[in-house]
Enzyme design. Structure first.
Site, PDB file in Angstrom:
ATOM      1  N   CYS A  51       0.874  -0.909   0.033  1.00 46.98           N
ATOM      2  CA  CYS A  51      -0.518  -0.460   0.018  1.00 46.98           C
ATOM      3  C   CYS A  51       1.009   0.894   0.182  1.00 46.98           C
ATOM      4  CB  CYS A  51      -0.933   0.120   1.211  1.00 46.98           C
ATOM      5  SG  CYS A  51      -0.536   0.129   2.718  1.00 46.98           S
ATOM      6  N   ASN A  52       2.008   1.095   0.722  1.00 52.21           N
ATOM      7  CA  ASN A  52       2.934   2.568   0.586  1.00 52.21           C
ATOM      8  C   ASN A  52       3.700   2.596  -0.170  1.00 52.21           C
ATOM      9  OD1 ASN A  52       1.620   3.903   2.479  1.00 52.21           O
ATOM     10  ND2 ASN A  52       2.172   2.341   4.142  1.00 52.21           N
ATOM     11  N   HIS A  98      19.275   0.070   0.776  1.00 48.09           N
ATOM     12  CA  HIS A  98      17.385   0.573   1.050  1.00 48.09           C
ATOM     13  C   HIS A  98      16.526  -0.533   1.162  1.00 48.09           C
ATOM     14  CE1 HIS A  98      13.955   2.434  -0.125  1.00 48.09           C
ATOM     15  NE2 HIS A  98      13.897   1.218  -1.668  1.00 48.09           N
ATOM     16  N   GLY A 188     -14.098  -5.952   4.272  1.00 43.83           N
ATOM     17  CA  GLY A 188     -12.524  -6.464   3.561  1.00 43.83           C
ATOM     18  C   GLY A 188     -12.376  -7.184   5.083  1.00 43.83           C
ATOM     19  N   MET A 192      -4.701  -6.680   5.954  1.00 41.39           N
ATOM     20  CA  MET A 192      -4.897  -5.482   6.503  1.00 41.39           C
ATOM     21  C   MET A 192      -6.515  -6.129   7.106  1.00 41.39           C
ATOM     22  SD  MET A 192      -2.732  -3.899   5.409  1.00 41.39           S
ATOM     23  CE  MET A 192      -3.036  -2.259   4.984  1.00 41.39           C
TER      24      MET A 192
END
Length: 327
Positions: A51-52, A98, A188, A192
């Site tokens: 999502c990010n 990273h 949902g 999540m």
């Protein structure tokens, strides 16, 4: 000599309305990975989509050209957006640093959240199944996993609120002060949704769960003392809820102005708070312009996340030292 390349975007460089253009559903990840690898001419490649963030990791004997091709491939999916403003790229040791930080949840919206490590592992497994992992990416990601484990075991970075779902629940509590007796609709029942349900269970809210699959909704409702509701009753549930937390995997908006028009009329000016933690978003942004409907998306959770980050700043600094050792 082969070297590492990463190209992508995240919550740090692009708002949710841009990120959702590149987002890939879990069941489509392998297909999209193969497609992007072919378009960019890459053999060893891993695609992470959460999502990010959406990031493409690769190795090449010509990393400059590989980074250019990868960036062009992703930019095609961002029509109308200045890709140079949102897409970043790294090469060499910076890629290693990273991915170590990403896997260790130091680059997350909610620093210390545990879901990202599982999502990176799923991306690794998908690439492995697709046959797009070679020796270098295998070694790099395996080391990233062990680094993340070390960060979690040697620091207290995961203490406090540590997920987007729990941040969403915290925001709901801030809105009302107390969710005891309030009616919360969970739209949902995926990963999540499950995480949100576990947190909501502790608040004393009246939790109702709706999902395309009634069986999945029922299974989640049982685990969190909630009530499963058939999907056909979505409009009725929206009319009765105080808070809605939306977290489906739908590629299209579920809560549209057309649907919400009758809901707003039925509610008779009673405010409705919707927290949309899905990417792509479940709620059409035009819904936020409707009377007494207040919509928050994942980017709006940033302020709450930053408040929690301040509590864990010292642990994050220790985690960064571990990252450098492992790099």
């Amino acid at each position: 000599m082969r070297d590492f390349v990463v190209v992508g975007l995240s919550h740090r460089t692009a708002p949710v309305e841009v990120r959702e253009r590149l987002a890939v559903a879990p069941d489509a990840l392998e297909r999209e990975l193969r497609k992007i690898a072919e378009e960019a001419g890459l053999e060893e490649v891993i695609l992470i989509s959460t999502c990010n963030r959406v990031e493409l990791y690769a190795t090449s004997t010509n990393p400059v050209d590989a980074a250019h091709e990868a960036k062009e491939t992703l930019a095609k999916r961002l029509e109308g957006v200045a890709s140079d403003d949102v897409l970043y790229q790294e090469r060499g040791i910076d890629v290693i640093r990273h991915i170590f930080r990403v896997a260790s949840s130091l680059d997350s919206l909610v620093v210390g959240e545990p879901q990202i490590l599982g999502q990176v592992k799923e991306a690794f497994d998908t690439a492995n199944d697709a046959g797009t992992i070679g020796t270098l990416l295998n070694r790099c990601f395996s080391q990233a996993f062990s680094t993340a484990k070390r960060v979690r075991s040697e620091t207290g970075i995961a203490e406090g609120t540590v997920s987007v779902s729990s941040i969403a629940c915290e925001l709901a509590q801030k809105i009302f002060g107390d969710l005891q007796g309030r009616r919360t609709l969970l739209l949902g029942a995926g990963e999540m949704g499950e995480a949100a349900a576990r947190t909501l269970r502790k608040t004393g809210t009246q939790l109702h769960v709706i999902n395309r699959s009634d069986e999945r909704a029922a299974a989640l409702a049982r685990t969190c003392d909630g009530r499963a509701v058939p999907y056909e009753k979505l409009t009725t549930e929206l009319a009765e809820a105080d808070v809605v937390i939306a977290s489906t995997a739908s590629p299209k908006f579920i809560l549209t102005p057309k649907l919400m028009k009758s809901v707003v009329r039925t509610r008779r000016h009673r405010p409705l708070f919707i927290i949309d933690i899905a990417v792509p978003r479940d709620v059409d942004p035009r819904v936020s312009n409707m009377d007494n409907v207040f919509v928050y998306d994942v980017d709006d959770l940033q302020q709450v996340a930053e408040e929690n980050l301040a509590v864990r700043a010292r642990e994050a600094a220790q985690a960064e030292r571990i990252i450098e050792e492992e790099v």
